[in-house]
Design a protein around this motif. Structure first.
Motif, PDB file in Angstrom:
ATOM      1  N   ALA A  42     -24.519  30.060  16.041  1.00 45.94           N
ATOM      2  CA  ALA A  42     -23.899  31.380  15.847  1.00 45.94           C
ATOM      3  C   ALA A  42     -23.079  31.817  17.049  1.00 45.94           C
ATOM      4  CB  ALA A  42     -24.984  32.415  15.567  1.00 45.94           C
ATOM      5  N   ASP A  60     -20.449  24.059  10.395  1.00 44.15           N
ATOM      6  CA  ASP A  60     -20.810  25.466  10.584  1.00 44.15           C
ATOM      7  C   ASP A  60     -19.523  26.285  10.587  1.00 44.15           C
ATOM      8  OD1 ASP A  60     -23.545  25.256  10.779  1.00 44.15           O
ATOM      9  OD2 ASP A  60     -23.583  25.222  12.978  1.00 44.15           O
ATOM     10  N   ARG A  61     -19.609  27.518  10.126  1.00 39.89           N
ATOM     11  CA  ARG A  61     -18.485  28.434  10.272  1.00 39.89           C
ATOM     12  C   ARG A  61     -18.534  29.055  11.672  1.00 39.89           C
ATOM     13  NH1 ARG A  61     -15.698  30.154   5.850  1.00 39.89           N
ATOM     14  NH2 ARG A  61     -16.390  29.323   3.834  1.00 39.89           N
ATOM     15  N   ARG A 101     -18.884  31.783  14.146  1.00 43.86           N
ATOM     16  CA  ARG A 101     -19.436  33.138  14.030  1.00 43.86           C
ATOM     17  C   ARG A 101     -19.446  33.891  15.353  1.00 43.86           C
ATOM     18  NH1 ARG A 101     -25.051  31.886  11.663  1.00 43.86           N
ATOM     19  NH2 ARG A 101     -24.578  29.741  12.290  1.00 43.86           N
ATOM     20  N   ARG A 126     -18.296  35.857  18.703  1.00 43.13           N
ATOM     21  CA  ARG A 126     -17.280  36.854  19.025  1.00 43.13           C
ATOM     22  C   ARG A 126     -17.240  37.029  20.542  1.00 43.13           C
ATOM     23  NH1 ARG A 126     -16.420  35.595  14.677  1.00 43.13           N
ATOM     24  NH2 ARG A 126     -16.252  36.831  12.753  1.00 43.13           N
ATOM     25  N   SER A 150     -12.523  33.475  11.840  1.00 44.42           N
ATOM     26  CA  SER A 150     -13.379  32.783  10.880  1.00 44.42           C
ATOM     27  C   SER A 150     -12.506  31.918   9.986  1.00 44.42           C
ATOM     28  CB  SER A 150     -14.168  33.791  10.031  1.00 44.42           C
ATOM     29  OG  SER A 150     -15.028  34.562  10.830  1.00 44.42           O
TER      30      SER A 150
END
Length: 604
Positions: free
Chosen positions: A424, A574-575, A577, A579, A602
């Motif tokens: 993430a 995986d995307r 995510r 920031r 994204s």
């Protein structure tokens, strides 16, 4: 052969002693917490002045064993400290703690570390006044980690800031703390509570959760709770805030020119949050903050900062530990014999890693004998230290076992959590024409080039090899070519030649400066016409100094767990995510923000 912990009967004696002391004083049996308090008072009352002085020091020592290190480590100890082993260090100086380093050969593998910890505790309990030691380490994760595989290595602070999950930050701290405790390390010099607002900061950077004091405060609080849930003393550092420096306090004395109001709004919130979360220890910074103390003294030696602000204004009564007294920042104004005395007068409790222990130890002893320091002042600090040891259970259970190491360290569940949390954190900053993920390519051949900085403990090899290996595991045909953080013209030509016939070139960039030849490397590879993807393997600011790449990612570290996560994003497993937890300004105009806090692309 692994060293086994002492028998349970010896461990039981410690608890019985505490209870017996309580009964002797009060005539009744008291709860464990009260028994520990009585034990602390009893231990303090029996300490000689020399033992009290020793209890204040946390010292380095060479060797994998407390009593039988390698000959090279014996020689290093004799030269550096005047003793042969950790056991002799404890016997001569009665030190209250020992800090582990990989370079001191303290951290070869979990079973060895556990045996070293047990040997240190045995030495402490063999002293005239038996006292367990508080063993500590810099295990921030990410770019600063002293304990390596097979222990679980978590994403570092800025990566967790990019992930933005308080539950992940707490879980990372809880897992890290559980594994440290299993190998006998009960104090971690983490989390970093500095708010990194200066992109030129040479010493904090990705060790910080980010540039937003509110977000940093929340993440610090979460990590503190995670570590202390595992019964490990967390240590928020570096008070009063090391985030806006352009000088490394290891080699110089930074000055932070924040106003009192700026400090309160920017630097103080994470420390306030740590205190509210019940932080066990706070580490000082070797920095000058004129608005907080106009004397020019570093915070480590400043009574207005450590006592006036930290103790009195913020209401903190836990342990204050200095940053390493071997660092140049604390040694520039005063001699090594004055620094430990001044740190105690300022309000510090633990004196960490002085350059010459004999000089520092004797200076404190002399200061008490000549009246500059009172024995009562020493007792204040020693009580805090002993109470922390009691809180951590060291008087009742100072030893660890091989069975616990096997049960806890580097488990499949912990490793899975590390990969999930890292998944993430990767941040996608550039994706021209939706180039990523590269899984859309057919039978991709990939050349991986770039910087291969010295490896922290969370790595199994150079970053280029780690990235190439992770791509290969996902079905790519990947080749690694290390070009370094300052690639030569010949190395750049080699990379350009190797790019021919490739479907993709991945460049791992590392702290790209205005004059860095890494910029030339990227530009030359872009000019080949082969698509280029950059991964900033440390500071995310690199994206402001490279152009022409089809995509740019930030991994915030080059440890395996973070590089694998970046590769999964690159490959579409995986995307993205993550920031940005810090802003990225234009390289030509620092007042212009290219990518603000919270930015991250994204996939469509």
């Amino acid at each position: 052969m692994h060293h086994r912990a002492p028998s349970p009967s010896r461990r039981t004696v410690l608890t019985v002693t505490a209870a017996a002391a309580a009964a002797a004083v009060t005539g009744v049996t008291v709860p464990v917490a009260h028994a520990d308090e009585v034990k602390v008072a009893d231990v303090l009352s029996r300490m000689s002045l020399e033992e009290k002085v020793g209890q204040l020091f946390v010292m380095r020592v060479y060797g994998h064993s407390a009593t039988a290190p390698d000959q090279a480590d014996i020689d290093a100890n004799l030269k550096d400290i005047g003793v042969r082993t950790a056991a002799e260090l404890i016997e001569r100086y009665h030190v209250g703690g020992i800090i582990y380093f990989a370079w001191a050969h303290n951290t070869r593998d979990p079973h060895q570390i556990a045996a070293l910890s047990n040997g240190i505790q045995q030495a402490g309990l063999a002293q005239p006044t038996p006292v367990p030691l508080l063993i500590s380490v810099d295990q921030e994760h990410g770019v600063v980690a002293r304990v390596g595989k097979p222990a679980t290595l978590m994403p570092g602070a800025m990566a967790l800031g990019a992930g933005g999950s308080l539950s992940d930050a707490r879980k990372a701290g809880q897992i890290a703390g559980t594994e440290l405790g299993a190998i006998g390390i009960r104090q971690d010099y983490a989390p970093v509570a500095d708010v990194n607002v200066n992109p030129a900061n040479p010493v904090i950077g990705v060790r910080s959760f980010g540039a937003d004091p509110t977000a940093v405060a929340a993440l610090v609080s979460a990590q503190v709770k995670g570590y202390q849930q595992a019964r490990i003393a967390a240590t928020a550092k570096h008070f009063p805030g090391h985030g806006d420096t352009a000088v490394d306090s290891h080699t110089g004395l930074p000055v932070i020119n924040h106003t009192r109001e700026q400090w309160s709004e920017l630097d103080a919130p994470p420390f306030r949050a740590a205190i509210a979360a019940g932080i066990d220890a706070i580490m000082t910074a070797h920095i000058v903050v004129p608005a907080l103390d106009p004397s020019g003294d570093p915070a480590t030696l400043s009574r207005p900062i450590l006592t006036g602000i930290l103790r009195e204004e913020l209401g903190y009564d836990g342990v204050v530990v200095t940053d390493s007294l071997s660092m140049e920042g604390v040694r520039t104004k005063y001699g090594d014999e004055r620094v430990p005395v001044l740190a105690l007068k300022a309000g510090a409790d633990q004196l960490l890693n002085p350059p010459d222990l004999a000089v520092a130890w004797n200076a404190v002893l002399a200061a008490v004998k000549n009246g500059e320091l009172t024995e009562a002042r020493l007792d204040e600090s020693i009580l805090r230290i002993l109470r922390l040891k009691a809180k951590l259970g060291l008087f009742r259970e100072p030893f660890v076992t091989d069975a616990e190491v096997d049960r806890v360290v580097g488990t499949a569940a912990h490793l899975a959590h590390a990969d999930r949390i890292a998944g993430a954190t990767t941040t996608l900053l550039v994706n021209e024409g939706g180039f990523l993920p590269v899984s859309r390519l057919s039978h991709p051949k990939v050349l991986v080039v770039g910087a291969d900085p010295a490896s922290p403990s969370g790595t199994t090899g150079p970053p280029t090899a780690t990235i190439a290996g992770a791509l290969t595991e996902l079905g790519f045909t990947a080749t690694a070519l290390s070009t370094g953080s300052a690639p030569t013209a010949a190395r750049i030509e080699e990379a350009v030649t190797a790019a021919a016939g490739q479907d993709l070139v991945v460049v791992g960039t590392y702290n790209v400066s205005a004059t860095s030849t890494q910029r030339t490397l990227v530009a030359r590879l872009v000019a080949t016409g082969v698509p280029v993807v950059t991964i900033a393997i440390r500071n995310p600011y690199d994206v402001a100094r490279t152009t022409g790449q089809r995509a740019a990612l930030a991994s915030y570290s080059w440890t395996d767990v973070e590089l694998r996560a970046a590769v999964r994003v690159l490959a579409g497993q995986d995307r993205p995510r993550g920031r940005l937890p810090v802003p990225v300004q234009s390289a030509d105009d620092p007042t212009r923000v290219l990518y603000p806090v919270g930015y991250g692309l994204s996939y469509a």
